[in-house]
Motif scaffolding. Structure first.
Motif, mmCIF file in Angstrom:
data_model
loop_
_atom_site.group_PDB
_atom_site.id
_atom_site.type_symbol
_atom_site.label_atom_id
_atom_site.label_comp_id
_atom_site.label_asym_id
_atom_site.label_seq_id
_atom_site.Cartn_x
_atom_site.Cartn_y
_atom_site.Cartn_z
ATOM 1 N N GLY A 95 15.585 -4.224 -9.137
ATOM 2 C CA GLY A 95 14.200 -4.357 -10.106
ATOM 3 C C GLY A 95 12.894 -4.724 -9.200
ATOM 4 O O GLY A 95 11.962 -5.093 -9.930
ATOM 5 N N LEU A 96 13.026 -4.594 -7.819
ATOM 6 C CA LEU A 96 11.974 -4.768 -7.151
ATOM 7 C C LEU A 96 11.355 -3.539 -6.836
ATOM 8 O O LEU A 96 11.618 -2.701 -5.726
ATOM 9 C CB LEU A 96 12.430 -5.538 -5.792
ATOM 10 C CG LEU A 96 12.919 -7.026 -6.007
ATOM 11 C CD1 LEU A 96 13.798 -7.543 -4.977
ATOM 12 C CD2 LEU A 96 11.667 -7.865 -6.414
ATOM 13 N N THR A 97 10.119 -3.430 -7.443
ATOM 14 C CA THR A 97 9.331 -1.999 -6.928
ATOM 15 C C THR A 97 7.920 -2.406 -6.561
ATOM 16 O O THR A 97 7.412 -3.502 -6.798
ATOM 17 C CB THR A 97 9.058 -1.038 -8.215
ATOM 18 O OG1 THR A 97 8.572 -2.091 -9.430
ATOM 19 C CG2 THR A 97 10.403 -0.583 -8.760
ATOM 20 N N PHE A 98 7.277 -1.668 -5.666
ATOM 21 C CA PHE A 98 6.041 -1.954 -5.106
ATOM 22 C C PHE A 98 5.573 -0.407 -4.712
ATOM 23 O O PHE A 98 6.209 0.343 -4.524
ATOM 24 C CB PHE A 98 6.147 -3.012 -4.137
ATOM 25 C CG PHE A 98 7.152 -2.329 -2.964
ATOM 26 C CD1 PHE A 98 6.701 -1.665 -1.806
ATOM 27 C CD2 PHE A 98 8.467 -2.886 -3.064
ATOM 28 C CE1 PHE A 98 7.861 -1.211 -1.049
ATOM 29 C CE2 PHE A 98 9.552 -2.323 -2.065
ATOM 30 C CZ PHE A 98 8.862 -1.571 -0.902
ATOM 31 N N GLU A 99 4.208 -0.524 -4.556
ATOM 32 C CA GLU A 99 3.534 0.479 -4.021
ATOM 33 C C GLU A 99 3.977 0.740 -2.640
ATOM 34 O O GLU A 99 3.920 -0.028 -1.422
ATOM 35 C CB GLU A 99 2.156 0.406 -4.026
ATOM 36 C CG GLU A 99 1.521 1.616 -3.513
ATOM 37 C CD GLU A 99 -0.072 1.509 -3.351
ATOM 38 O OE1 GLU A 99 -0.678 2.321 -2.621
ATOM 39 O OE2 GLU A 99 -0.503 0.285 -3.499
ATOM 40 N N VAL A 100 4.570 1.888 -2.289
ATOM 41 C CA VAL A 100 5.307 2.353 -0.992
ATOM 42 C C VAL A 100 3.949 2.779 -0.087
ATOM 43 O O VAL A 100 3.002 3.575 -0.643
ATOM 44 C CB VAL A 100 6.169 3.513 -1.179
ATOM 45 C CG1 VAL A 100 6.642 3.890 0.353
ATOM 46 C CG2 VAL A 100 7.571 3.046 -1.872
ATOM 47 N N GLY A 101 3.913 2.407 1.149
ATOM 48 C CA GLY A 101 2.936 2.735 2.078
ATOM 49 C C GLY A 101 2.787 4.141 2.491
ATOM 50 O O GLY A 101 3.626 4.984 2.127
ATOM 51 N N PRO A 102 1.730 4.565 3.175
ATOM 52 C CA PRO A 102 1.818 5.847 3.684
ATOM 53 C C PRO A 102 2.851 6.213 4.591
ATOM 54 O O PRO A 102 3.247 5.131 5.319
ATOM 55 C CB PRO A 102 0.290 6.026 4.407
ATOM 56 C CG PRO A 102 0.017 4.499 4.775
ATOM 57 C CD PRO A 102 0.409 3.836 3.595
ATOM 58 N N ASP A 103 3.148 7.501 4.658
ATOM 59 C CA ASP A 103 4.139 7.818 5.803
ATOM 60 C C ASP A 103 3.727 7.283 7.056
ATOM 61 O O ASP A 103 2.667 7.427 7.562
ATOM 62 C CB ASP A 103 4.267 9.313 5.723
ATOM 63 C CG ASP A 103 5.253 9.851 4.693
ATOM 64 O OD1 ASP A 103 5.930 9.122 3.927
ATOM 65 O OD2 ASP A 103 5.678 11.204 4.840
ATOM 66 N N PRO A 104 4.751 6.818 7.902
ATOM 67 C CA PRO A 104 4.481 6.413 9.284
ATOM 68 C C PRO A 104 3.774 7.374 10.318
ATOM 69 O O PRO A 104 4.177 8.759 9.886
ATOM 70 C CB PRO A 104 5.746 5.963 9.799
ATOM 71 C CG PRO A 104 6.562 5.599 8.522
ATOM 72 C CD PRO A 104 6.063 6.677 7.557
ATOM 73 N N GLU A 105 2.953 6.934 11.044
ATOM 74 C CA GLU A 105 2.170 7.797 11.994
ATOM 75 C C GLU A 105 3.006 8.111 13.190
ATOM 76 O O GLU A 105 2.966 9.002 14.051
ATOM 77 C CB GLU A 105 0.833 7.414 12.231
ATOM 78 C CG GLU A 105 -0.004 7.700 11.081
ATOM 79 C CD GLU A 105 -1.474 7.037 11.234
ATOM 80 O OE1 GLU A 105 -1.813 6.990 12.519
ATOM 81 O OE2 GLU A 105 -2.073 6.314 10.225
ATOM 82 N N VAL A 106 3.991 6.849 13.463
ATOM 83 C CA VAL A 106 4.592 6.983 14.628
ATOM 84 C C VAL A 106 6.061 6.965 14.416
ATOM 85 O O VAL A 106 6.857 6.347 13.649
ATOM 86 C CB VAL A 106 4.282 5.783 15.623
ATOM 87 C CG1 VAL A 106 5.143 5.731 16.935
ATOM 88 C CG2 VAL A 106 2.730 5.582 15.767
ATOM 89 N N ALA A 107 6.730 8.213 14.780
ATOM 90 C CA ALA A 107 8.163 8.345 14.562
ATOM 91 C C ALA A 107 8.720 7.796 15.699
ATOM 92 O O ALA A 107 8.895 8.086 16.954
ATOM 93 C CB ALA A 107 8.522 9.822 14.377
ATOM 94 N N LEU A 108 9.543 6.586 15.631
ATOM 95 C CA LEU A 108 10.035 5.783 17.034
ATOM 96 C C LEU A 108 11.155 6.450 17.631
ATOM 97 O O LEU A 108 11.514 6.175 18.733
ATOM 98 C CB LEU A 108 10.498 4.581 16.534
ATOM 99 C CG LEU A 108 9.256 3.536 16.135
ATOM 100 C CD1 LEU A 108 9.732 2.283 15.770
ATOM 101 C CD2 LEU A 108 8.417 3.327 17.317
#
Ligand SMILES: [Zn+2]
Ligand SMILES: [Zn+2]
Length: 208
Positions: A95-108
């Motif tokens: 039940g823990l929802t939140f706004e997901v951030g933008p896609d990562p710019e750096v793929a590690l």
């Protein structure tokens, strides 16, 4: 390296703010409470360089969206944890929802190191808790940010989707226990420890 530890979000997950001498900060695993991170940066007079994610569970990424819009900083995550990141880090079933951030710019998976200001972190691929988990090792500071792979007297859980006990143990042995004993370990939960202490005393490593 100057280091702040802030327990944030629904599980009090350790967020670390690690800076170079000029005050450029890596924000590692901001799990929630973005305003606390912003306040800490303002109080210290630090500039955010990157958000570094050890893995994409909800309790490590909950503040990413807010911090990205407030600070306009790039996010770094291993590509194999991207589906988990986009789906909200597995928090929905609790039940823990939140706004997901933008896609990562750096793929590690494409970089062996990531540099934030004057600090270079070696990226160590340590799957087993999630499929795309990494640890960030700062050799000059003698510190490793281990996420949910290695804790004081503990190891990461492997019963969540993508988990594998065998893979986790291999990751710990090959990527973490090969570091010098004096290396400080800053985990996602609980107190800081050292590689040497865990090598000697961690019951999960001794039994194996
Ligand atoms: Zn986790
Ligand atoms: Zn966690």
């Amino acid at each position: 390296m100057e280091l702040l530890t802030l327990p944030l979000g629904p599980l009090g997950t350790n967020c670390y703010i690690a800076t170079d001498t000029a005050g450029t900060a890596a924000i590692i695993d901001p799990g929630g409470d973005a305003e606390i991170v912003l306040q800490a940066l303002a109080t210290k007079g630090w500039r955010a360089g990157h958000i570094l994610l050890t893995h994409a569970h909800f309790d490590h990424i909950g503040a990413v969206a807010e911090l990205c819009s407030a600070l306009n900083v790039p996010v770094a995550l291993h590509a194999l944890d991207l589906p988990l990141y986009r789906s909200g880090g597995g928090g929905r079933k609790y039940g823990l929802t939140f706004e997901v951030g933008p896609d990562p710019e750096v793929a590690l998976d494409d970089v062996g190191t990531i540099t934030v200001g004057a600090t270079t972190f070696e990226v160590r691929f340590v799957p087993g808790h999630t499929v795309g988990h990494v640890a960030f090792y700062a050799p000059e500071a003698g510190a490793v940010f281990s996420g949910d792979v290695l804790f004081e007297d503990g190891i990461g859980r492997t019963d969540l989707p993508g988990g594998s006990y065998e893979r986790l143990m291999l990751s710990i042995r090959e990527q973490l226990l090969t570091l010098p004993d004096a290396t400080a370990v800053y985990p996602g939960h609980g107190p800081a420890t050292t590689i040497g202490r865990e090598r000697q005393l961690n019951p999960f490593l001794a039994a194996d």
